[in-house]
Scaffold this active site. Structure first.
Site, mmCIF file in Angstrom:
data_model
loop_
_atom_site.group_PDB
_atom_site.id
_atom_site.type_symbol
_atom_site.label_atom_id
_atom_site.label_comp_id
_atom_site.label_asym_id
_atom_site.label_seq_id
_atom_site.Cartn_x
_atom_site.Cartn_y
_atom_site.Cartn_z
ATOM 1 C CG ASP A 189 -1.807 1.241 1.273
ATOM 2 O OD1 ASP A 189 -2.667 1.376 0.391
ATOM 3 O OD2 ASP A 189 -1.621 2.074 2.187
ATOM 4 C CD GLU A 273 -5.438 1.383 -4.075
ATOM 5 O OE1 GLU A 273 -6.610 1.780 -4.071
ATOM 6 O OE2 GLU A 273 -4.643 1.571 -3.127
ATOM 7 C CB CYS A 326 -13.090 -5.293 8.591
ATOM 8 S SG CYS A 326 -12.413 -6.215 9.997
ATOM 9 C CB CYS A 329 -15.459 -9.456 10.189
ATOM 10 S SG CYS A 329 -15.753 -7.659 10.094
ATOM 11 C CB CYS A 345 -13.911 -3.569 12.354
ATOM 12 S SG CYS A 345 -15.211 -4.468 11.444
ATOM 13 C CB CYS A 347 -15.666 -7.784 13.996
ATOM 14 S SG CYS A 347 -14.031 -7.266 13.403
ATOM 15 C CG ASP A 354 -1.224 3.633 5.896
ATOM 16 O OD1 ASP A 354 -2.200 4.025 5.219
ATOM 17 O OD2 ASP A 354 -0.424 4.417 6.444
#
Length: 403
Positions: A189, A273, A326, A329, A345, A347, A354
């Protein structure tokens, strides 16, 4: 297993005054021939809707040399002039294939000063390089050895804005394609706080080369602005600005070369990306920092080095929500502003923005390599309520500690 690739080896050299004058004349003639051929081809299309081929421009060059006004074209080697016509043909081919815009004229002040010589226009023997129209070899600083038994196919001589002379030799090089240790995979990333964040949690510091020399550059630019246009002092001040820019570019390029080489050697699959850097530069607040990071240059280096060494480079769609998803999950957050560097999150998992993005990129990339799946998940699918790319996620993140 080994692979033979075309590889350019670039060296700095120090020409004598006579050699510098000869090369300056060659640069000027190359630029003139390119511009005249471009004008002839443009007029032929505009007036007669006629496409002029390379052979036709080569015949025009022969005619130009016979005129009194352009007789000086005979004073330089004919090979760089022919190569300029070939480069123009490639530019038109890319334009017709819609890979590039319409070719533009070369500027005496802004365009790159270079000339390309083929095997008939140079002699390379016993580590000495001699160009056509020159009696003495170039004083090249051989900073690294050429491949054993290398025989250059083309030689490109150039001069940058800082006044430095370079020669680039295109040779065949054999690269051993050794599998990466452990056949590892990594998601990458790109960022500004950290130049790169890897899916294993490693963060690579952003050196910010331009920021380190920003004060020196600003002082040199102010000094340049005070000089009278056309004066010798202005030429000296311009050279000082160019040298600072060259120092910044050299340091950035060296850092990216070392970084991409390490990533390619250590990993068999690399996932990045697909960033639209050109559009991102429209953000006036971040444009300077994005340009300093060199994301486009990093991707270019990673692509050709991965190809050389037989690595798998996967590019994930730019719209893939890697930051908002996430990695534990698979839940998708509603929004994720740039100032949010960590988030929790529903969860209960606390994510570093990052690192989480890098893990999601790795999962999406492995889904592509495993089953050819897409990498832009929808909000929910008809059966599982989860994106198809995220079905690969448990295997991709197995063994990776959660922050």
């Amino acid at each position: 297993m080994a692979r033979t690739v075309k590889r350019a080896f670039k060296y700095r050299f120090y020409p004598t005054p006579e050699q510098a004058a000869e090369l300056a004349r060659t640069f000027g003639c190359v630029r003139l021939v390119y511009n005249m051929a471009l004008q002839a081809r443009s007029e032929a299309w505009t007036l007669r809707r006629e496409r002029v081929s390379y052979n036709a421009t080569s015949a025009l060059l022969t005619g130009w040399k016979k005129t009194q006004e352009l007789a000086f074209l005979n004073d330089v080697s004919c090979v760089p002039l022919q190569q300029a016509l070939r480069h123009l043909q490639v530019a038109f081919t890319n334009f017709w294939a819609k890979r590039a815009g319409y070719p533009s004229f070369k500027s005496r002040k802004r365009s790159r000063r270079s000339a390309e010589y083929t095997t008939s226009a140079f002699r390379f023997r016993d580590g000495k390089l001699t160009l056509a129209k020159m009696s003495a070899p170039l004083d090249v600083v051989w900073s690294r050895p050429l491949p054993p038994g290398a025989s250059p196919s083309t030689v490109t001589v150039s001069q940058d804005a800082a006044g430095r002379w370079f020669v680039s030799l295109l040779c065949d090089d054999v690269i051993e394609q050794v599998p990466a240790p452990g056949m590892g995979s990594v998601g990458i990333d790109a960022g500004l706080d950290s130049l790169l964040t890897l899916s294993n949690g490693e963060k690579i510091v952003n050196p910010r080369h331009e920021r380190a020399d920003r004060q020196r550059l600003a002082k040199a630019q102010r000094n340049l602005a005070r000089k009278e246009k056309g004066s010798a002092n202005r030429a000296k001040a311009r050279l000082m600005v160019a040298r600072i820019h060259a120092r910044i570019g050299d340091r950035r390029r060296d850092h990216l070369h070392k970084l991409t080489t390490r990533l390619v050697r250590e990993n068999q699959t690399l996932v990045i990306e697909d960033l639209t850097v050109r559009n991102m530069l429209g953000n006036r607040s971040l444009a300077r920092a994005i340009s300093d990071a060199g994301w486009r240059q990093f991707r270019t280096m990673l692509e050709y080095k991965a190809d050389w060494h037989g690595r798998n480079l996967v590019t994930v769609d730019r719209w893939f929500p890697s930051s908002k998803l996430c990695s534990t999950c698979g839940a998708l957050a509603d929004r994720m502003p740039l100032n949010v560097r960590s988030w929790t999150c529903r969860c209960g998992t606390v994510h570093d923005r990052d690192v989480n993005a890098a893990r999601n990129l790795l999962a999406a990339g492995l889904a592509v390599t495993a089953c050819g799946d897409g990498v832009r998940p929808q909000q929910e699918t008809s059966r599982t309520g989860r994106s198809s790319a995220k079905q690969e996620n448990p295997r991709a993140t197995k063994g990776i500690p959660v922050l």
